[in-house]
Design a protein around this motif. Structure first.
Motif, PDB file in Angstrom:
ATOM      1  N   LEU A 264     -41.577   9.990 -56.579  1.00 50.02           N
ATOM      2  CA  LEU A 264     -42.483  10.648 -55.642  1.00 50.02           C
ATOM      3  C   LEU A 264     -43.260   9.588 -54.880  1.00 50.02           C
ATOM      4  CD1 LEU A 264     -44.124  13.177 -58.156  1.00 50.02           C
ATOM      5  CD2 LEU A 264     -42.143  13.633 -56.716  1.00 50.02           C
ATOM      6  N   ILE A 265     -43.467   9.815 -53.591  1.00 55.64           N
ATOM      7  CA  ILE A 265     -44.393   9.000 -52.816  1.00 55.64           C
ATOM      8  C   ILE A 265     -45.435   9.938 -52.225  1.00 55.64           C
ATOM      9  CG2 ILE A 265     -44.725   7.477 -50.842  1.00 55.64           C
ATOM     10  CD1 ILE A 265     -42.034   6.320 -51.259  1.00 55.64           C
ATOM     11  N   PHE A 266     -46.677   9.804 -52.686  1.00 59.10           N
ATOM     12  CA  PHE A 266     -47.781  10.615 -52.181  1.00 59.10           C
ATOM     13  C   PHE A 266     -48.414   9.924 -50.977  1.00 59.10           C
ATOM     14  CE2 PHE A 266     -47.440  12.053 -56.546  1.00 59.10           C
ATOM     15  CZ  PHE A 266     -47.745  13.408 -56.482  1.00 59.10           C
ATOM     16  N   LEU A 267     -48.675  10.710 -49.927  1.00 56.41           N
ATOM     17  CA  LEU A 267     -49.325  10.204 -48.727  1.00 56.41           C
ATOM     18  C   LEU A 267     -50.667  10.884 -48.531  1.00 56.41           C
ATOM     19  CD1 LEU A 267     -46.153   9.725 -48.177  1.00 56.41           C
ATOM     20  CD2 LEU A 267     -46.821   9.620 -45.776  1.00 56.41           C
ATOM     21  N   LEU A 268     -51.569  10.164 -47.880  1.00 51.32           N
ATOM     22  CA  LEU A 268     -52.880  10.690 -47.522  1.00 51.32           C
ATOM     23  C   LEU A 268     -53.109  10.360 -46.051  1.00 51.32           C
ATOM     24  CD1 LEU A 268     -55.345  12.071 -48.877  1.00 51.32           C
ATOM     25  CD2 LEU A 268     -56.296   9.785 -49.224  1.00 51.32           C
ATOM     26  N   PRO A 269     -53.325  11.363 -45.198  1.00 51.39           N
ATOM     27  CA  PRO A 269     -53.513  11.090 -43.774  1.00 51.39           C
ATOM     28  C   PRO A 269     -54.574  10.022 -43.528  1.00 51.39           C
ATOM     29  CG  PRO A 269     -53.309  13.444 -44.127  1.00 51.39           C
ATOM     30  CD  PRO A 269     -53.384  12.813 -45.493  1.00 51.39           C
ATOM     31  N   GLN A 270     -54.239   9.092 -42.653  1.00 49.73           N
ATOM     32  CA  GLN A 270     -55.098   7.994 -42.219  1.00 49.73           C
ATOM     33  C   GLN A 270     -55.343   6.945 -43.304  1.00 49.73           C
ATOM     34  OE1 GLN A 270     -58.120   8.818 -39.109  1.00 49.73           O
ATOM     35  NE2 GLN A 270     -58.075  10.921 -39.879  1.00 49.73           N
TER      36      GLN A 270
END
Length: 202
Positions: free
Chosen positions: A99-105
């Motif tokens: 899994l690769i979790f992203l967070l905007p900005q």
């Protein structure tokens, strides 16, 4: 063009990781990782089939849509989709995910690897009901977790609107119509159906 054949040859080009870099890898979700997951609205799910062929699938919902039961256990709700379930067929076959979790900005991302299984649990499916109860859950037992540095996002200017291309949309009508020999009317009708599903069937 020369093909790199082994790890020794690869290391001769890229070098060895530093000791500090190695020490950022955990076998569980630490406090920063847990906080990141509670704020993340999007991840990429990577799986591999029994022949070793990988695939990656985007998954998204409200921030914190992945439920963390403890420092080694995650539950990701499954919503309505295209029903191809390619990733989940792979989970049934090999029980391994990334899994690769992203967070905007945020330029950093959280990488998680582990063993996976598909489960049903009426109480938890109902609890994770941002868009109605989940239809099933992907349970991940974490074996490795670490933050990836932000260089890829910085190089690509991904979070900078001034570098974005003009807005565009993929025509699924064209993708499918070209495959089965359908014309413009089919394309227009199917694209309209897709837009309606985006509004009414998330």
């Amino acid at each position: 063009m020369e093909t790199i054949q082994d790890l020794q040859q690869l290391r001769s080009i890229v070098g060895e990781p530093g000791e500090l870099t190695i020490n950022k890898i955990y076998d569980h979700l630490n406090e920063q990782a847990s906080d990141f997951i509670t704020r993340s609205p999007f991840l990429v799910l990577s799986t591999v089939n029994e022949d070793g062929m990988p695939t990656a699938s985007p998954k998204g919902d409200i921030p914190g849509f992945v439920h963390q039961a403890d420092e080694r256990t995650l539950y990701m709700p499954e919503r309505k989709g295209n029903r191809l379930v390619i990733s989940y067929q792979n989970v049934l076959a090999t029980k391994k995910v990334g899994l690769i979790f992203l967070l905007p900005q945020c330029s950093e991302t959280l990488r998680v690897s582990g063993h996976a299984e598909l489960v049903t649990d009426e109480e938890l499916c109902t609890k994770l009901d941002a868009r109605g109860p989940a239809i099933l859950l992907l349970k991940v037992t974490v074996t490795e977790a670490y933050f990836h540095c932000g260089k890829a996002f910085i190089r690509s200017n991904l979070w900078k609107p001034e570098h974005w291309p003009d807005a565009s949309r993929i025509s699924f009508g064209r993708e499918i119509g070209d495959q089965i020999g359908k014309g413009a009317d089919f394309v227009e009708d199917l694209d309209a159906q897709v837009l309606e599903r985006y509004k009414d069937s998330l």
